[in-house]
Design a protein around this motif. Structure first.
Motif, PDB file in Angstrom:
ATOM      1  N   LYS A 185       0.836  -1.203   0.000  1.00  7.91           N
ATOM      2  CA  LYS A 185       0.000   0.000   0.000  1.00  7.91           C
ATOM      3  C   LYS A 185       0.873   1.256   0.000  1.00  7.91           C
ATOM      4  O   LYS A 185       0.575   2.230  -0.702  1.00  7.91           O
ATOM      5  CB  LYS A 185      -0.917  -0.001   1.221  1.00  7.91           C
ATOM      6  CG  LYS A 185      -2.036  -1.016   1.180  1.00  7.91           C
ATOM      7  CD  LYS A 185      -3.110  -0.657   0.155  1.00  7.91           C
ATOM      8  CE  LYS A 185      -3.901   0.562   0.566  1.00  7.91           C
ATOM      9  NZ  LYS A 185      -4.982   0.872  -0.413  1.00  7.91           N
ATOM     10  N   ALA A 186       1.938   1.249   0.782  1.00  4.53           N
ATOM     11  CA  ALA A 186       2.820   2.405   0.855  1.00  4.53           C
ATOM     12  C   ALA A 186       3.493   2.673  -0.486  1.00  4.53           C
ATOM     13  O   ALA A 186       3.802   3.825  -0.813  1.00  4.53           O
ATOM     14  CB  ALA A 186       3.880   2.192   1.934  1.00  4.53           C
ATOM     15  N   PRO A 214      -8.423  -4.524  11.190  1.00  3.76           N
ATOM     16  CA  PRO A 214      -8.643  -3.333  10.357  1.00  3.76           C
ATOM     17  C   PRO A 214      -7.947  -3.392   9.003  1.00  3.76           C
ATOM     18  O   PRO A 214      -8.396  -2.727   8.056  1.00  3.76           O
ATOM     19  CB  PRO A 214      -8.080  -2.199  11.227  1.00  3.76           C
ATOM     20  CG  PRO A 214      -8.175  -2.710  12.629  1.00  3.76           C
ATOM     21  CD  PRO A 214      -7.921  -4.173  12.534  1.00  3.76           C
ATOM     22  N   PHE A 215      -6.884  -4.180   8.876  1.00  5.38           N
ATOM     23  CA  PHE A 215      -6.184  -4.257   7.584  1.00  5.38           C
ATOM     24  C   PHE A 215      -7.074  -4.863   6.499  1.00  5.38           C
ATOM     25  O   PHE A 215      -6.783  -4.698   5.310  1.00  5.38           O
ATOM     26  CB  PHE A 215      -4.883  -5.050   7.712  1.00  5.38           C
ATOM     27  CG  PHE A 215      -5.043  -6.460   8.217  1.00  5.38           C
ATOM     28  CD1 PHE A 215      -5.395  -7.489   7.366  1.00  5.38           C
ATOM     29  CD2 PHE A 215      -4.819  -6.753   9.559  1.00  5.38           C
ATOM     30  CE1 PHE A 215      -5.537  -8.789   7.826  1.00  5.38           C
ATOM     31  CE2 PHE A 215      -4.960  -8.047  10.038  1.00  5.38           C
ATOM     32  CZ  PHE A 215      -5.323  -9.071   9.170  1.00  5.38           C
ATOM     33  N   LEU A 216      -8.156  -5.524   6.873  1.00  8.37           N
ATOM     34  CA  LEU A 216      -9.061  -6.055   5.857  1.00  8.37           C
ATOM     35  C   LEU A 216      -9.751  -4.942   5.071  1.00  8.37           C
ATOM     36  O   LEU A 216     -10.312  -5.198   4.003  1.00  8.37           O
ATOM     37  CB  LEU A 216     -10.111  -6.962   6.506  1.00  8.37           C
ATOM     38  CG  LEU A 216      -9.585  -8.265   7.119  1.00  8.37           C
ATOM     39  CD1 LEU A 216     -10.721  -9.035   7.768  1.00  8.37           C
ATOM     40  CD2 LEU A 216      -8.886  -9.130   6.072  1.00  8.37           C
ATOM     41  N   ARG A 217      -9.719  -3.737   5.600  1.00  3.19           N
ATOM     42  CA  ARG A 217     -10.305  -2.597   4.893  1.00  3.19           C
ATOM     43  C   ARG A 217      -9.283  -1.878   4.010  1.00  3.19           C
ATOM     44  O   ARG A 217      -9.612  -0.877   3.383  1.00  3.19           O
ATOM     45  CB  ARG A 217     -10.901  -1.610   5.905  1.00  3.19           C
ATOM     46  CG  ARG A 217     -12.026  -2.198   6.763  1.00  3.19           C
ATOM     47  CD  ARG A 217     -12.719  -1.099   7.543  1.00  3.19           C
ATOM     48  NE  ARG A 217     -13.855  -1.605   8.299  1.00  3.19           N
ATOM     49  CZ  ARG A 217     -13.882  -1.750   9.621  1.00  3.19           C
ATOM     50  NH1 ARG A 217     -12.829  -1.416  10.344  1.00  3.19           N
ATOM     51  NH2 ARG A 217     -14.956  -2.223  10.231  1.00  3.19           N
ATOM     52  N   ASP A 218      -8.055  -2.388   3.968  1.00  3.88           N
ATOM     53  CA  ASP A 218      -6.985  -1.700   3.238  1.00  3.88           C
ATOM     54  C   ASP A 218      -6.910  -2.096   1.770  1.00  3.88           C
ATOM     55  O   ASP A 218      -6.149  -1.496   1.010  1.00  3.88           O
ATOM     56  CB  ASP A 218      -5.632  -1.974   3.909  1.00  3.88           C
ATOM     57  CG  ASP A 218      -5.490  -1.273   5.250  1.00  3.88           C
ATOM     58  OD1 ASP A 218      -6.285  -0.354   5.513  1.00  3.88           O
ATOM     59  OD2 ASP A 218      -4.597  -1.665   6.023  1.00  3.88           O
ATOM     60  N   PHE A 219      -7.658  -3.100   1.364  1.00  2.00           N
ATOM     61  CA  PHE A 219      -7.588  -3.537  -0.021  1.00  2.00           C
ATOM     62  C   PHE A 219      -8.265  -2.527  -0.953  1.00  2.00           C
ATOM     63  O   PHE A 219      -9.251  -1.897  -0.584  1.00  2.00           O
ATOM     64  CB  PHE A 219      -8.256  -4.907  -0.182  1.00  2.00           C
ATOM     65  CG  PHE A 219      -7.517  -6.014   0.518  1.00  2.00           C
ATOM     66  CD1 PHE A 219      -6.364  -6.540  -0.027  1.00  2.00           C
ATOM     67  CD2 PHE A 219      -7.975  -6.518   1.724  1.00  2.00           C
ATOM     68  CE1 PHE A 219      -5.672  -7.553   0.608  1.00  2.00           C
ATOM     69  CE2 PHE A 219      -7.290  -7.532   2.366  1.00  2.00           C
ATOM     70  CZ  PHE A 219      -6.135  -8.057   1.812  1.00  2.00           C
ATOM     71  N   ASP A 220      -7.722  -2.433  -2.148  1.00  2.00           N
ATOM     72  CA  ASP A 220      -8.357  -1.585  -3.155  1.00  2.00           C
ATOM     73  C   ASP A 220      -9.684  -2.188  -3.619  1.00  2.00           C
ATOM     74  O   ASP A 220     -10.637  -1.457  -3.891  1.00  2.00           O
ATOM     75  CB  ASP A 220      -7.412  -1.389  -4.339  1.00  2.00           C
ATOM     76  CG  ASP A 220      -6.164  -0.618  -3.932  1.00  2.00           C
ATOM     77  OD1 ASP A 220      -6.282   0.588  -3.691  1.00  2.00           O
ATOM     78  OD2 ASP A 220      -5.091  -1.237  -3.829  1.00  2.00           O
ATOM     79  N   ARG A 221      -9.741  -3.500  -3.696  1.00  2.00           N
ATOM     80  CA  ARG A 221     -10.981  -4.223  -3.986  1.00  2.00           C
ATOM     81  C   ARG A 221     -10.949  -5.532  -3.215  1.00  2.00           C
ATOM     82  O   ARG A 221      -9.897  -6.152  -3.075  1.00  2.00           O
ATOM     83  CB  ARG A 221     -11.153  -4.505  -5.482  1.00  2.00           C
ATOM     84  CG  ARG A 221     -11.464  -3.267  -6.330  1.00  2.00           C
ATOM     85  CD  ARG A 221     -11.546  -3.646  -7.800  1.00  2.00           C
ATOM     86  NE  ARG A 221     -11.789  -2.486  -8.634  1.00  2.00           N
ATOM     87  CZ  ARG A 221     -12.963  -2.156  -9.155  1.00  2.00           C
ATOM     88  NH1 ARG A 221     -14.024  -2.909  -8.910  1.00  2.00           N
ATOM     89  NH2 ARG A 221     -13.098  -1.093  -9.918  1.00  2.00           N
TER      90      ARG A 221
END
Length: 207
Positions: A99-100, A124-131
């Motif tokens: 992501k960075a 919370p990292f499950l919300r970090d995906f683009d899709r």
């Protein structure tokens, strides 16, 4: 050779450990767990949820069919987050590093819709995906080619542009047959090394 443009993560046993037997070993002991898993197709029950069946209703209906194990089967729903644990820290760091770097990251996971909603606040990292491609929402599970086709269609990326990691060989095989770049996940260190070899992350970013 084309360098992948996006990374596709499985979730269970890649970003979050998923070992129901270990949970039940702790909850009821290994001997009782072995008997229950022999008598009840709990993984088949879970696969139905992954294909879109309602979570609580499916687990409770299964429990009702096996009165001797009813309380224990209900734990699959009632204590689910204790079963889907812990996160795999190095894999989570790899996701953050991608992501960075502004590398597109997607999730492609066999996961019930309701369980995924339960998991999101805990991870919370499950919300970090683009899709995020969740089988319970799409009503189709890996390794059905239709779920891979959905990723291609919705991202607009060619198969060769996708690097996919999954812990199950049959899921990897279908992706590879479609032309995806693949990595059979057997631990985060191996995947980190693959990302470095592909030139997607530097060694320090993949640590």
């Amino acid at each position: 050779m084309t360098r992948p443009e996006a990374v596709v993560f499985d979730i269970g046993n890649v970003l979050i450990e998923w070992q129901p037997e270990q949970f039940y070993d702790r909850a009821i002991g290994p001997e009782a767990r072995a008997r229950m898993f022999c008598e009840v197709d709990l993984h088949g029950m879970n696969e139905a949820v992954d294909r879109g069946a309602p979570f609580r209703e499916t687990v409770y209906a299964t429990a009702a069919r096996y009165p001797a194990w009813e309380a224990e089967i209900r734990l699959w729903h009632d204590n689910w987050i204790e079963m889907a644990t812990p996160a795999i820290p190095h894999s989570v760091r790899l996701l953050a590093a991608l992501k960075a770097r502004a590398i597109p990251v997607f999730a492609l996971t066999n996961f019930g819709d309701d369980p995924f909603r339960i998991a999101e606040p805990h991870y919370p990292f499950l919300r970090d995906f683009d899709r995020t491609f969740v089988s319970g929402r799409l009503k189709v599970t890996k390794p059905d080619p239709a779920i891979y086709a959905a990723v291609e269609a919705e991202t607009g990326l060619a198969p060769a542009a996708l690097l996919f990691t999954d812990d199950r060989a049959e899921n990897i095989d279908v992706a590879r047959a479609r032309g995806w770049a693949t990595h059979h996940f057997d631990g985060p260190a191996g995947f980190a090394a693959r990302l470095v070899r592909e030139g997607i992350l530097a060694e320090d970013e993949a640590a």
